[in-house]
Design a protein around this motif. Structure first.
Motif, PDB file in Angstrom:
ATOM      1  N   ALA A 755       0.830  -1.210   0.000  1.00 35.15           N
ATOM      2  CA  ALA A 755       0.000   0.000   0.000  1.00 35.15           C
ATOM      3  C   ALA A 755       0.863   1.258   0.000  1.00 35.15           C
ATOM      4  O   ALA A 755       0.560   2.243  -0.698  1.00 35.15           O
ATOM      5  N   VAL A 756       1.962   1.227   0.754  1.00 31.27           N
ATOM      6  CA  VAL A 756       2.850   2.392   0.805  1.00 31.27           C
ATOM      7  C   VAL A 756       3.506   2.627  -0.556  1.00 31.27           C
ATOM      8  O   VAL A 756       3.578   3.763  -1.045  1.00 31.27           O
ATOM      9  N   ALA A 757       3.985   1.544  -1.166  1.00 28.04           N
ATOM     10  CA  ALA A 757       4.638   1.696  -2.474  1.00 28.04           C
ATOM     11  C   ALA A 757       3.667   2.261  -3.509  1.00 28.04           C
ATOM     12  O   ALA A 757       4.016   3.147  -4.296  1.00 28.04           O
ATOM     13  N   ASN A 758       2.454   1.758  -3.523  1.00 24.17           N
ATOM     14  CA  ASN A 758       1.466   2.255  -4.485  1.00 24.17           C
ATOM     15  C   ASN A 758       1.070   3.691  -4.180  1.00 24.17           C
ATOM     16  O   ASN A 758       0.862   4.498  -5.094  1.00 24.17           O
ATOM     17  N   GLU A 759       0.960   4.020  -2.886  1.00 26.46           N
ATOM     18  CA  GLU A 759       0.610   5.395  -2.528  1.00 26.46           C
ATOM     19  C   GLU A 759       1.736   6.356  -2.918  1.00 26.46           C
ATOM     20  O   GLU A 759       1.485   7.455  -3.409  1.00 26.46           O
ATOM     21  N   LEU A 760       2.983   5.935  -2.728  1.00 21.75           N
ATOM     22  CA  LEU A 760       4.125   6.767  -3.137  1.00 21.75           C
ATOM     23  C   LEU A 760       4.059   7.056  -4.633  1.00 21.75           C
ATOM     24  O   LEU A 760       4.223   8.204  -5.069  1.00 21.75           O
ATOM     25  N   ARG A 761       3.815   6.025  -5.427  1.00 20.07           N
ATOM     26  CA  ARG A 761       3.726   6.211  -6.887  1.00 20.07           C
ATOM     27  C   ARG A 761       2.571   7.129  -7.241  1.00 20.07           C
ATOM     28  O   ARG A 761       2.688   7.985  -8.122  1.00 20.07           O
ATOM     29  N   ARG A 762       1.447   6.960  -6.554  1.00 17.84           N
ATOM     30  CA  ARG A 762       0.291   7.818  -6.843  1.00 17.84           C
ATOM     31  C   ARG A 762       0.575   9.266  -6.519  1.00 17.84           C
ATOM     32  O   ARG A 762       0.263  10.178  -7.307  1.00 17.84           O
ATOM     33  N   LEU A 763       1.177   9.513  -5.375  1.00 19.36           N
ATOM     34  CA  LEU A 763       1.434  10.885  -4.951  1.00 19.36           C
ATOM     35  C   LEU A 763       2.362  11.601  -5.927  1.00 19.36           C
ATOM     36  O   LEU A 763       2.169  12.773  -6.243  1.00 19.36           O
ATOM     37  N   LEU A 764       3.374  10.877  -6.414  1.00 17.39           N
ATOM     38  CA  LEU A 764       4.322  11.510  -7.330  1.00 17.39           C
ATOM     39  C   LEU A 764       3.779  11.636  -8.738  1.00 17.39           C
ATOM     40  O   LEU A 764       4.376  12.309  -9.582  1.00 17.39           O
ATOM     41  N   ALA A 765       2.650  10.973  -9.020  1.00 20.26           N
ATOM     42  CA  ALA A 765       2.042  11.060 -10.353  1.00 20.26           C
ATOM     43  C   ALA A 765       0.827  11.967 -10.382  1.00 20.26           C
ATOM     44  O   ALA A 765       0.190  12.114 -11.426  1.00 20.26           O
ATOM     45  N   LEU A 766       0.484  12.590  -9.252  1.00 20.51           N
ATOM     46  CA  LEU A 766      -0.682  13.475  -9.222  1.00 20.51           C
ATOM     47  C   LEU A 766      -0.523  14.595 -10.252  1.00 20.51           C
ATOM     48  O   LEU A 766       0.570  15.136 -10.416  1.00 20.51           O
ATOM     49  N   PRO A 767      -1.613  14.938 -10.949  1.00 17.11           N
ATOM     50  CA  PRO A 767      -1.499  16.004 -11.955  1.00 17.11           C
ATOM     51  C   PRO A 767      -1.240  17.360 -11.301  1.00 17.11           C
ATOM     52  O   PRO A 767      -2.049  17.844 -10.523  1.00 17.11           O
ATOM     53  N   THR A 768      -0.101  17.939 -11.589  1.00 18.01           N
ATOM     54  CA  THR A 768       0.251  19.276 -11.117  1.00 18.01           C
ATOM     55  C   THR A 768       1.026  19.950 -12.240  1.00 18.01           C
ATOM     56  O   THR A 768       1.443  19.298 -13.195  1.00 18.01           O
ATOM     57  N   PRO A 769       1.248  21.250 -12.123  1.00 17.98           N
ATOM     58  CA  PRO A 769       2.056  21.925 -13.162  1.00 17.98           C
ATOM     59  C   PRO A 769       3.526  21.526 -13.129  1.00 17.98           C
ATOM     60  O   PRO A 769       4.283  21.878 -14.020  1.00 17.98           O
ATOM     61  N   ASP A 770       3.943  20.777 -12.109  1.00 18.64           N
ATOM     62  CA  ASP A 770       5.353  20.456 -11.951  1.00 18.64           C
ATOM     63  C   ASP A 770       5.744  19.243 -12.784  1.00 18.64           C
ATOM     64  O   ASP A 770       4.939  18.346 -12.987  1.00 18.64           O
ATOM     65  N   PRO A 771       6.998  19.193 -13.235  1.00 15.25           N
ATOM     66  CA  PRO A 771       7.453  18.010 -13.983  1.00 15.25           C
ATOM     67  C   PRO A 771       7.269  16.757 -13.143  1.00 15.25           C
ATOM     68  O   PRO A 771       7.584  16.745 -11.947  1.00 15.25           O
ATOM     69  N   PRO A 772       6.745  15.693 -13.728  1.00 14.30           N
ATOM     70  CA  PRO A 772       6.497  14.478 -12.946  1.00 14.30           C
ATOM     71  C   PRO A 772       7.792  13.739 -12.628  1.00 14.30           C
ATOM     72  O   PRO A 772       8.796  13.885 -13.318  1.00 14.30           O
ATOM     73  N   LEU A 773       7.737  12.945 -11.576  1.00 11.63           N
ATOM     74  CA  LEU A 773       8.810  12.008 -11.272  1.00 11.63           C
ATOM     75  C   LEU A 773       8.174  10.622 -11.311  1.00 11.63           C
ATOM     76  O   LEU A 773       7.490  10.209 -10.368  1.00 11.63           O
ATOM     77  N   ILE A 774       8.371   9.943 -12.411  1.00 13.03           N
ATOM     78  CA  ILE A 774       7.740   8.644 -12.616  1.00 13.03           C
ATOM     79  C   ILE A 774       8.563   7.579 -11.904  1.00 13.03           C
ATOM     80  O   ILE A 774       9.759   7.433 -12.145  1.00 13.03           O
ATOM     81  N   ILE A 775       7.920   6.847 -11.015  1.00 11.80           N
ATOM     82  CA  ILE A 775       8.576   5.747 -10.316  1.00 11.80           C
ATOM     83  C   ILE A 775       8.432   4.485 -11.162  1.00 11.80           C
ATOM     84  O   ILE A 775       7.322   4.018 -11.413  1.00 11.80           O
ATOM     85  N   ASP A 776       9.559   3.949 -11.601  1.00  9.28           N
ATOM     86  CA  ASP A 776       9.558   2.761 -12.463  1.00  9.28           C
ATOM     87  C   ASP A 776      10.173   1.592 -11.699  1.00  9.28           C
ATOM     88  O   ASP A 776      11.387   1.535 -11.503  1.00  9.28           O
ATOM     89  N   PRO A 777       9.345   0.610 -11.280  1.00  8.97           N
ATOM     90  CA  PRO A 777       9.864  -0.518 -10.512  1.00  8.97           C
ATOM     91  C   PRO A 777      10.129  -1.763 -11.361  1.00  8.97           C
ATOM     92  O   PRO A 777      10.194  -2.869 -10.838  1.00  8.97           O
ATOM     93  N   ASP A 778      10.261  -1.610 -12.684  1.00  8.03           N
ATOM     94  CA  ASP A 778      10.304  -2.771 -13.572  1.00  8.03           C
ATOM     95  C   ASP A 778      11.609  -3.556 -13.517  1.00  8.03           C
ATOM     96  O   ASP A 778      11.704  -4.637 -14.101  1.00  8.03           O
ATOM     97  N   LEU A 779      12.638  -3.026 -12.851  1.00  5.78           N
ATOM     98  CA  LEU A 779      13.884  -3.778 -12.735  1.00  5.78           C
ATOM     99  C   LEU A 779      13.867  -4.765 -11.564  1.00  5.78           C
ATOM    100  O   LEU A 779      14.861  -5.440 -11.309  1.00  5.78           O
ATOM    101  N   ARG A 780      12.746  -4.873 -10.883  1.00  5.59           N
ATOM    102  CA  ARG A 780      12.637  -5.816  -9.776  1.00  5.59           C
ATOM    103  C   ARG A 780      12.637  -7.261 -10.302  1.00  5.59           C
ATOM    104  O   ARG A 780      12.401  -7.493 -11.482  1.00  5.59           O
ATOM    105  N   PRO A 781      12.899  -8.219  -9.428  1.00  2.00           N
ATOM    106  CA  PRO A 781      12.841  -9.620  -9.854  1.00  2.00           C
ATOM    107  C   PRO A 781      11.521  -9.965 -10.521  1.00  2.00           C
ATOM    108  O   PRO A 781      10.457  -9.568 -10.040  1.00  2.00           O
TER     109      PRO A 781
END
Length: 996
Positions: A755-781
């Protein structure tokens, strides 16, 4: 199974065919049954859809409701094509067909291709609400939710029928918009029938509904407010006051019937704000009252709006009387004082209200958008239509054609405008069809852009081709808008600084062209806006602009620089410190002009935080701030906004935006090098992730009733973030690890960590005028198929049993980024033996890594990309250099501790010091890596969006070269230098990586 083994699976083949998630596509095809799995035609149609994954998902859902659709599709290729194409574009219509599975049958057989008449649409929607289509004033069965839902279901069924013909190219854009307008008119008629059902008496008044805007012009889009005006007349012997009261209730009832929410949703808002006096005026007037208002009080824009007026529902005869009467006024309006200036001012007001963060993506209201074309056409119509009746057309394309035939617009210009208008309308339709939502903003998400491009028939490079075509059409539309809408530009010339004011329009244009402005007429407009008036702001800018025009001209893109300056000045012009800064420190103005004329990225950051101009006054302000200072500020922000997680992260992202501006400016003016840029961006991302993680933990635990989390969580940086080598457009590659606290239940701890990991990704992807910081976890096992978060023990078990050489290679970049530092340290201790194995990796593993590198070069380079110019995957590019460093680490870091670093250049230096790499080879590789990284950063800074190839377009490449410090004519030198550096690096790679 290793990476090479996974490539040849069915999922892999489906992914290569165009499915984003090949494994899921394989499963969904299996669920459709053995006949579907072997149906080549079905697969071909799915692959041809704008979004194959979306199309397959909707088809599966429909087949669950009505399995007979699969057999029908095999028998009817037209049905198969229409259904899958519309499913691939519109998730909303897919949902509709799943709710109403009988509606797919309207796409089958010969009737599916037939365009319904206006009368047929009216009859069908009236029948849906229980009204008699043959009646002059039909009455619905009632005004219940059931009746309203029936209207919506019937409307969307017809929308499905039209959309299927639209996306398969069976109707033109003009035919499509006309049918949408007819369908809206039918819905208004049905809504009026529902309104009559609410009244005991309604026959004492004649009520006409006048369509305005796109509905009136029969050029409506899929989802839009429907603009109307109501006109009423009492029947013989009926009191006018009573009749108007009844008409008002009918109008209000009709509006409710269309806009009310039901289980089937709503249709659209009926907007009557174009009526006399707007929302402050009575909803319904008599014809005489309308005419009195227009003759005495109407503003210029109201006559412009009336150009589109058309009877659409109710008493059509009364509607025709109204239109005939107001047309006499419309076509005389251009004789009014200041008519042209009023229309021009209205367009400026519309444009000024466009959100700054959306202006360059707004296809309706933004520069080069639909409104530019419509306003230009309407102004020319109104001016020349006074004496030329052939120009009196409602629809934009029809009017543009008439203007061209009459010689008012050149043929080439008319053709270019028509092509731009048609393209933008097609894009508008695809945007709105996806969710059946009113939107005119081109998305930034790559998958959304891919769907748009493929929906327009672009398959080779849908994102790149779409973006190129869209920008080209928008640029041409804007150019022609300025040419036609502001012709002649006498007012702009009159407001030029004194030395320019004596010039004629043509002389001023020539002067600006000579300075290098691509759009001199647009430049004149900006100059006029900046220097007009008697305010202090105007006085200072009249002093500065003659010099600044030269500074803009010295920049790579003078037009963009002047536009950006106007936009920033509009934001800050009334701020005292801004005026003083410009007046007293002309070095700030010069630096600002050069930056705005060089970097769209910097301009975008500045527009969202214009107070950043203050940084330009001091070199000390442009020093990269230490990470400790950023952490302290982020902590202060968190304390201030606690416990609101969204507000906290929004404020931290604003902090990140400010620091991105500081870094990018320092980069462009040469105060920091590419390694410092990478370090600064990476540390800034670490601080942002830490703040978002803290906020996410607090939010998740608050939802669970409070208390401390039952587990420790750490974020492990990977990829460029792990190597302190982030670029401006980098995603944050991470892995999440957690460790339950003593006594905590592991399942609960894991649930909280997820839940924390998903909430972190959601918070950083919220629509704002600021450049996004996309969290990419695809290098995980196990990549996307694996769990988002694992325990430390789970990572240990996986790596002990399943890890492959490429995973060990990926872990070379792993470092602690955020969260629990002790857990992060233990994770690093866990992976160290894997990435720095005792005695180095085996020769078989070395061969496997070389095979993977060769396959990557052969398969991952984008189709059509020049391998000598691709910054990341091209010959001698970033990947080449990084794989050399990583192979040296895997083979020798067990005995050379200095190789145990996540940074590429540091690893190369350590290898050279240990005698594993010749000093000359290290110099060549490092130079190529730095150069490629600089080019990648420069592309983002110049274009405002990331790119992985040296630009092929000559003008764009020249701007990138200028940003890198080359002279104005140094584009080819830059290209030669890049090719030379990467060519030399490739020779080293082939010798060191492949041959040793």
């Amino acid at each position: 199974m290793n990476a090479a083994g996974r490539i040849d699976t069915t999922a892999g083949r489906l992914a290569r065919l165009g499915f984003v998630d090949g494994a899921r596509a394989e499963r969904l095809l299996d669920e459709l049954g053995p006949e579907a799995v072997g149906d080549v035609e079905l697969l071909a149609e799915l692959v041809a859809a704008a979004d194959p994954d979306l199309a397959l998902t909707s088809l599966n859902r429909l087949a669950e409701r009505d399995p007979s659709v699969l057999g029908a599709m095999r028998q009817d290729p037209g049905l198969r094509r229409r259904l899958i194409r519309v499913f691939g574009v519109s998730a909303a219509l897919g949902d509709h067909v799943v709710r109403h599975p009988e509606h797919w049958r309207t796409l089958a057989g010969e009737e599916a291709a037939r365009r319904p008449s206006e009368a047929e649409l009216r009859a069908e929607l009236l029948f849906a609400v229980g009204a008699d289509p043959e009646s002059d004033e039909p009455v619905a069965r009632d005004a219940s939710t059931e009746t309203l839902s029936a209207l919506r279901a019937a409307y969307r069924g017809r929308l499905l029928h039209l959309a299927a013909r639209d996306v398969t190219g069976e109707v033109t854009i003009a035919e499509c918009t006309a049918e949408l307008s007819d369908l809206a008119a039918a819905a208004l008629e049905a809504g009026l029938a529902i309104a009559r059902a609410e009244l005991d008496e309604y026959d004492g008044v004649r009520l006409a509904v006048i369509g305005m805007g796109k509905c009136g012009a029969r050029e409506l889009n899929y989802i839009s407010d429907v603009d109307v005006i109501f006109v009423a007349e009492p029947r013989e012997g009926v009191d006018e006051t009573k009749a108007l009261r009844t008409a008002t209730r009918l109008a209000q009832g009709m509006m409710r019937a269309c806009s009310a929410s039901t289980p089937e949703g709503s249709l659209w808002e009926v907007d009557a704000a174009l009526r006399p006096e707007g929302k402050a005026g009575p909803l319904v007037r008599t014809l005489a009252s309308h005419l009195t208002y227009y003759r005495r009080w109407a503003k210029t824009w109201e006559f412009q709006a009336l150009l589109k007026a058309r009877p659409v529902a109710g008493d059509l005869a009364l509607g025709e009387e109204y239109v005939a009467a107001v047309n006499e006024l419309v076509w005389q309006a251009s004789a009014r004082e200041n008519f042209v200036e009023d229309v021009q001012a209205m367009r400026r007001r519309v444009e000024a209200h466009v959100r700054a963060d959306q202006a360059d993506r707004q296809i309706k209201l933004g520069p080069g958008g639909l409104r530019d074309i419509e306003f230009a056409v309407q102004l020319l119509q109104l001016v020349h239509g006074r004496t030329d009746p052939l120009l009196r057309r409602r629809a934009t394309l029809s009017a543009l054609n008439a203007l061209s035939r009459g010689g008012y617009v050149g043929r080439d210009d008319a053709k270019a405008l028509a092509e731009a208008y048609t393209f933008l309308r097609q894009v508008e339709h695809l945007l709105q069809l996806h969710r059946l939502r009113r939107t005119h903003v081109v998305p930034t998400d790559v998958m959304d852009l891919r769907r748009l491009g493929r929906g327009l028939g672009m398959t080779a490079d849908p994102v790149g081709e779409f973006t190129t075509r869209w920008k080209r059409h928008a640029m041409e539309a804007r150019r022609l808008h300025e040419k036609l809408f502001y012709r002649p530009l006498l007012q702009a010339v009159a407001r030029l600084p004194a030395d320019e004011a004596r010039l004629s329009t043509s002389a001023a244009v020539a002067r600006l062209e000579a300075l290098g402005y691509a759009d001199p007429e647009g430049a004149l407009r900006h100059i006029a806006a900046l220097t007009s008036g008697v305010s202090r702001r105007a006085a200072i800018q009249r002093t500065l602009l003659p010099v600044m025009l030269g500074w803009f001209a010295d920049a790579p893109d003078p037009d963009a620089g002047l536009l950006g300056f106007r936009q920033v000045s509009d934001r800050l012009g009334a701020t005292p410190w801004y005026l003083r800064l410009l007046r007293d420190q002309t070095a700030v103005a010069e630096r600002m002009a050069r930056l705005l004329g060089t970097s769209k990225y910097v301009t975008g950051l500045l527009l969202h935080a214009p107070e950043g101009v203050a940084m330009l006054g001091s070199d000390a302000e442009l020093e990269v701030r230490p990470m400790e200072a950023l952490q302290a500020e982020a902590a202060s922000i968190a304390q201030r906004y606690e416990p609101d997680a969204e507000a906290t992260v929004t404020a931290v992202r604003a902090l990140r935006r400010r620091e991105l501006f500081r870094l990018s400016v320092a980069n462009l003016i040469g105060r920091i090098d590419v390694e410092q840029v990478g370090q600064g961006l990476s540390e800034l991302n670490d601080v942002t992730i830490q703040a978002a993680l803290d906020a996410a933990i607090a939010a998740v635990m608050a939802e669970r009733g409070g208390g401390e989390p039952p587990t420790r969580i750490a974020v492990i940086a990977m990829g460029r973030l792990g190597g302190y080598e982030c670029s401006y457009g980098s995603d944050a590659d991470v892995m999440f690890v957690h460790e339950p606290l003593p006594g905590a239940e592991e399942r609960e701890a894991t649930d909280v960590a997820h839940a924390v990991a998903n909430e972190l990704r959601r918070l950083l992807a919220l629509p704002t005028p600021d450049p996004p910081l996309i969290i990419d976890p695809d290098l995980r096992p196990e990549g996307r198929q694996g769990p988002l978060v694992r325990t430390l023990a789970s990572y240990a078990a996986y790596y002990e049993r399943w890890s492959s050489p490429w995973e060990a290679q990926a872990l070379l970049r792993a470092r602690f980024s955020a969260g629990d530092a002790g857990l992060g340290r233990r994770f690093i201790e866990l992976i160290d033996p894997l990435r720095y194995p005792a005695d180095g990796i085996s020769m078989e593993a070395v061969r496997e890594i070389r095979r993977l590198k060769a396959r990557m070069e052969a398969e991952r380079l984008p189709r059509g990309a020049d391998p000598t110019l691709h910054i990341k995957l091209g010959r001698g590019g970033l990947s080449d250099v990084e794989w050399v460093a990583q192979l040296l680490q895997l083979r020798h870091a067990h005995r050379v501790p200095e190789l145990r670093t996540t940074r590429t250049l540091e690893a190369l230096r350590a290898a050279t010091a240990a005698g594993l790499l010749a000093p000359k080879d290290e110099e060549i590789l490092a130079d190529a890596w730095r150069f490629a990284s600089q080019v990648r950063d420069a592309i983002m800074l110049v274009r405002g969006r990331a790119g992985d190839s040296v630009p092929v377009d000559v003008r764009e490449r020249a701007r990138v070269a200028r940003a890198l410090g080359y002279p104005p004519d140094g584009s080819e030198d830059f290209l030669d230098d890049y090719r030379r550096a990467t060519r030399r690096a490739r020779l080293v790679v082939e010798r060191v990586f492949y041959d040793t």
